[in-house]
Design a protein around this motif. Structure first.
Motif, mmCIF file in Angstrom:
data_model
loop_
_atom_site.group_PDB
_atom_site.id
_atom_site.type_symbol
_atom_site.label_atom_id
_atom_site.label_comp_id
_atom_site.label_asym_id
_atom_site.label_seq_id
_atom_site.Cartn_x
_atom_site.Cartn_y
_atom_site.Cartn_z
ATOM 1 N N LYS A 29 137.825 90.971 90.615
ATOM 2 C CA LYS A 29 137.704 90.142 91.819
ATOM 3 C C LYS A 29 136.265 90.092 92.346
ATOM 4 O O LYS A 29 135.761 89.031 92.689
ATOM 5 N N HIS A 30 135.599 91.248 92.375
ATOM 6 C CA HIS A 30 134.229 91.309 92.894
ATOM 7 C C HIS A 30 133.291 90.424 92.067
ATOM 8 O O HIS A 30 132.470 89.696 92.618
ATOM 9 N N LEU A 31 133.419 90.478 90.737
ATOM 10 C CA LEU A 31 132.584 89.657 89.866
ATOM 11 C C LEU A 31 132.839 88.177 90.101
ATOM 12 O O LEU A 31 131.902 87.381 90.237
ATOM 13 N N LEU A 32 134.114 87.783 90.169
ATOM 14 C CA LEU A 32 134.455 86.374 90.378
ATOM 15 C C LEU A 32 133.943 85.873 91.723
ATOM 16 O O LEU A 32 133.424 84.757 91.821
ATOM 17 N N GLU A 33 134.068 86.696 92.749
ATOM 18 C CA GLU A 33 133.556 86.302 94.070
ATOM 19 C C GLU A 33 132.041 86.184 94.049
ATOM 20 O O GLU A 33 131.477 85.273 94.649
ATOM 21 N N ALA A 34 131.372 87.097 93.351
ATOM 22 C CA ALA A 34 129.910 87.055 93.269
ATOM 23 C C ALA A 34 129.437 85.825 92.492
ATOM 24 O O ALA A 34 128.415 85.223 92.841
ATOM 25 N N LEU A 35 130.177 85.439 91.460
ATOM 26 C CA LEU A 35 129.817 84.244 90.697
ATOM 27 C C LEU A 35 129.959 82.994 91.562
ATOM 28 O O LEU A 35 129.114 82.103 91.507
ATOM 29 N N GLY A 36 131.011 82.942 92.356
ATOM 30 C CA GLY A 36 131.241 81.777 93.206
ATOM 31 C C GLY A 36 131.239 80.491 92.404
ATOM 32 O O GLY A 36 131.319 80.497 91.180
ATOM 33 N N THR A 37 131.116 79.381 93.070
ATOM 34 C CA THR A 37 131.119 78.099 92.368
ATOM 35 C C THR A 37 129.807 77.848 91.638
ATOM 36 O O THR A 37 129.784 77.167 90.628
#
Length: 134
Positions: free
Chosen positions: A6-14
């Motif tokens: 989750k942290h990685l996906l949130e950091a990647l963002g759009t």
């Protein structure tokens, strides 16, 4: 399995995801438009493999339940993976080194590499996210 990422996906963002560019209508699909995924050049193969698997999970979640049809009038968008890269996509700062394409990273001037602040650790994607072979 995705909750630990989750942290990685949130950091990647759009900004860290693929972009879509409209292609022609998919052959044989009069009610669909193809938008091939175009990936930022800075993505490593490990990160791409991870995002491909995430895409598959998201598509499954949003698929119509068995016995139900999508509502009429909705245009189906097809997002196939492509080998196209966006060289102009801005790289995100502060990710583990294995999230960045090594060749791309090595080609950066020393000052740009320092600004990127790549962490000197490898992200643990897990065995389920090993790069796919073509």
């Amino acid at each position: 399995h995705l909750s630990r990422h989750k942290h990685l996906l949130e950091a990647l963002g759009t900004q860290g995801m693929s972009s879509d560019k409209s292609d022609t209508e998919a052959p044989g699909h009069s009610r669909s438009t193809t938008y091939p995924r175009i990936y930022p050049k800075w993505h490593s193969q490990q990160l791409l493999a991870f995002l491909w698997r995430v895409d598959a999970v998201i598509e499954k979640i949003h698929a119509s339940p068995v016995g139900r049809c999508k509502q009429g009038g909705n245009l189906l968008w097809i997002h196939p993976h492509s080998s196209k890269y966006n060289n102009a996509a801005a790289a995100l700062i502060g990710f583990p080194r294995n999230c960045y394409d090594k060749e791309w990273l090595d080609s950066l001037p020393v000052r740009s590499r320092a600004t990127l602040q790549a962490k000197d650790v490898d992200y643990k994607f897990g065995d389920e996210f090993v790069p796919m072979t073509e």
